[in-house]
Design a protein around this motif. Sequence first.
Motif, PDB file in Angstrom:
ATOM      1  N   GLY A   1       0.798  -1.221   0.000  1.00 40.37           N
ATOM      2  CA  GLY A   1       0.000   0.000   0.000  1.00 40.37           C
ATOM      3  C   GLY A   1       0.828   1.267   0.000  1.00 40.37           C
ATOM      4  O   GLY A   1       0.282   2.365  -0.063  1.00 40.37           O
ATOM      5  N   HIS A   2       2.159   1.120   0.078  1.00 38.57           N
ATOM      6  CA  HIS A   2       3.066   2.270   0.052  1.00 38.57           C
ATOM      7  C   HIS A   2       3.972   2.172  -1.179  1.00 38.57           C
ATOM      8  O   HIS A   2       4.468   1.091  -1.503  1.00 38.57           O
ATOM      9  N   ASP A   3       4.210   3.297  -1.828  1.00 39.81           N
ATOM     10  CA  ASP A   3       5.138   3.333  -2.963  1.00 39.81           C
ATOM     11  C   ASP A   3       6.514   3.840  -2.577  1.00 39.81           C
ATOM     12  O   ASP A   3       7.492   3.602  -3.294  1.00 39.81           O
ATOM     13  N   ASP A   4       6.598   4.568  -1.457  1.00 35.96           N
ATOM     14  CA  ASP A   4       7.866   5.151  -1.016  1.00 35.96           C
ATOM     15  C   ASP A   4       8.119   4.715   0.426  1.00 35.96           C
ATOM     16  O   ASP A   4       7.454   5.187   1.353  1.00 35.96           O
ATOM     17  N   VAL A   5       9.066   3.810   0.573  1.00 35.08           N
ATOM     18  CA  VAL A   5       9.309   3.157   1.858  1.00 35.08           C
ATOM     19  C   VAL A   5      10.809   3.127   2.121  1.00 35.08           C
ATOM     20  O   VAL A   5      11.608   2.893   1.208  1.00 35.08           O
ATOM     21  N   VAL A   6      11.181   3.352   3.366  1.00 34.41           N
ATOM     22  CA  VAL A   6      12.555   3.140   3.806  1.00 34.41           C
ATOM     23  C   VAL A   6      12.526   2.095   4.915  1.00 34.41           C
ATOM     24  O   VAL A   6      11.746   2.215   5.868  1.00 34.41           O
ATOM     25  N   CYS A   7      13.334   1.063   4.769  1.00 34.95           N
ATOM     26  CA  CYS A   7      13.393  -0.009   5.764  1.00 34.95           C
ATOM     27  C   CYS A   7      14.732   0.021   6.484  1.00 34.95           C
ATOM     28  O   CYS A   7      15.772   0.296   5.865  1.00 34.95           O
TER      29      CYS A   7
ATOM     30  N   PRO B   1       9.722   9.408   2.898  1.00 36.26           N
ATOM     31  CA  PRO B   1       8.853   8.272   2.574  1.00 36.26           C
ATOM     32  C   PRO B   1       7.505   8.396   3.275  1.00 36.26           C
ATOM     33  O   PRO B   1       7.337   9.183   4.210  1.00 36.26           O
ATOM     34  N   SER B   2       6.561   7.590   2.836  1.00 39.05           N
ATOM     35  CA  SER B   2       5.282   7.546   3.558  1.00 39.05           C
ATOM     36  C   SER B   2       5.357   6.592   4.740  1.00 39.05           C
ATOM     37  O   SER B   2       4.531   6.672   5.652  1.00 39.05           O
ATOM     38  N   ALA B   3       6.347   5.694   4.733  1.00 38.36           N
ATOM     39  CA  ALA B   3       6.473   4.753   5.845  1.00 38.36           C
ATOM     40  C   ALA B   3       7.920   4.341   6.041  1.00 38.36           C
ATOM     41  O   ALA B   3       8.683   4.188   5.077  1.00 38.36           O
ATOM     42  N   PHE B   4       8.284   4.168   7.303  1.00 38.84           N
ATOM     43  CA  PHE B   4       9.506   3.479   7.689  1.00 38.84           C
ATOM     44  C   PHE B   4       9.106   2.110   8.213  1.00 38.84           C
ATOM     45  O   PHE B   4       8.146   1.990   8.986  1.00 38.84           O
TER      46      PHE B   4
END
Length: 313
Positions: free
Chosen positions: A121-127, A253-256
Amino acid sequence: MGLTIGVDIGGTKIAAGVVDEDGTILEISQLPTPLTSAELVESIAAVVRTVGTGVQVEAVGIGAAGYVDDKRATVLFAPNIKWRQEPLKDKIEQLVGMSVVVENDANAAAWGEFRFGAGQGHDDVVCITLGTGLGGGIIIGGRLHRGRFGVAGEFGHLRVVPDGLLCGCGSQGCWEQYASGRALLRYARQRANATPEAAKTLLALGDGTPEGIQGKHVSAAARQGDPVAVDSFRELARWAGAGLADLASLFDPSAFIVGGGVSDEGDLVLDPIRKSFRRWLVGGRYRPHAQVLAARLGGRAGLVGAADLARQG
């Protein structure tokens, strides 16, 4: 493309699994991680052959801890395995007779979470992976960002303390020296040594000395409310959250997604990470905040991600 095999090279074991297009592991096999690089190559090939017996498999993806070149073929530098310019793709292809893709293990885990885990559901993510060290992976616009030379996302070696603690990479003050499983253990031992009366539960789980404390003891003691163990998690979280705030300034990002063994403790570590992230986020009162999410795939993320990257070629 149908079934592929993902391989995760760990410090103690090599795991290989047959993975379908939905990210489901259909079969898995593992071998102990050998000591020499030559034996390691043979063991990777052996576990791939074992898990692939009787199954129509089309490609193999390997997650390796280290710098992997832009062609996803050569491990340029792997400090813990002592690979230097290791042509891993060619060697494994010759041994197993299938197409092979090599990827950094943290990138593979990030891709696995993006495709099949917390990143959906996220296109921009940093893990980030908070394990023995600190790894990372970047997804921008639904694509894994590897950089021009294939070695982007090595967040653990951002220098956050000038002339700080010596890192295994040879530099000083790297982020992973302050936010990782190794750092957590150091915090706990130092605090137990300074205030043993506050670390009774923690010390009792080991051999009664600060040196006898292990990572599992810190987690167990924190769950029981041991003040030193809880404070050690908070210190790790303070550094981790501050680092995420810096990464937000870079990537927005939209999510980490926070994975790795340390993240298995759930809100014990994630809640203080979120608090630290909000505290250090530049302009945080005026901008949207990325979500800070727990990884969902656990130790399977790298294997599943590597298999899916092999599917995509």
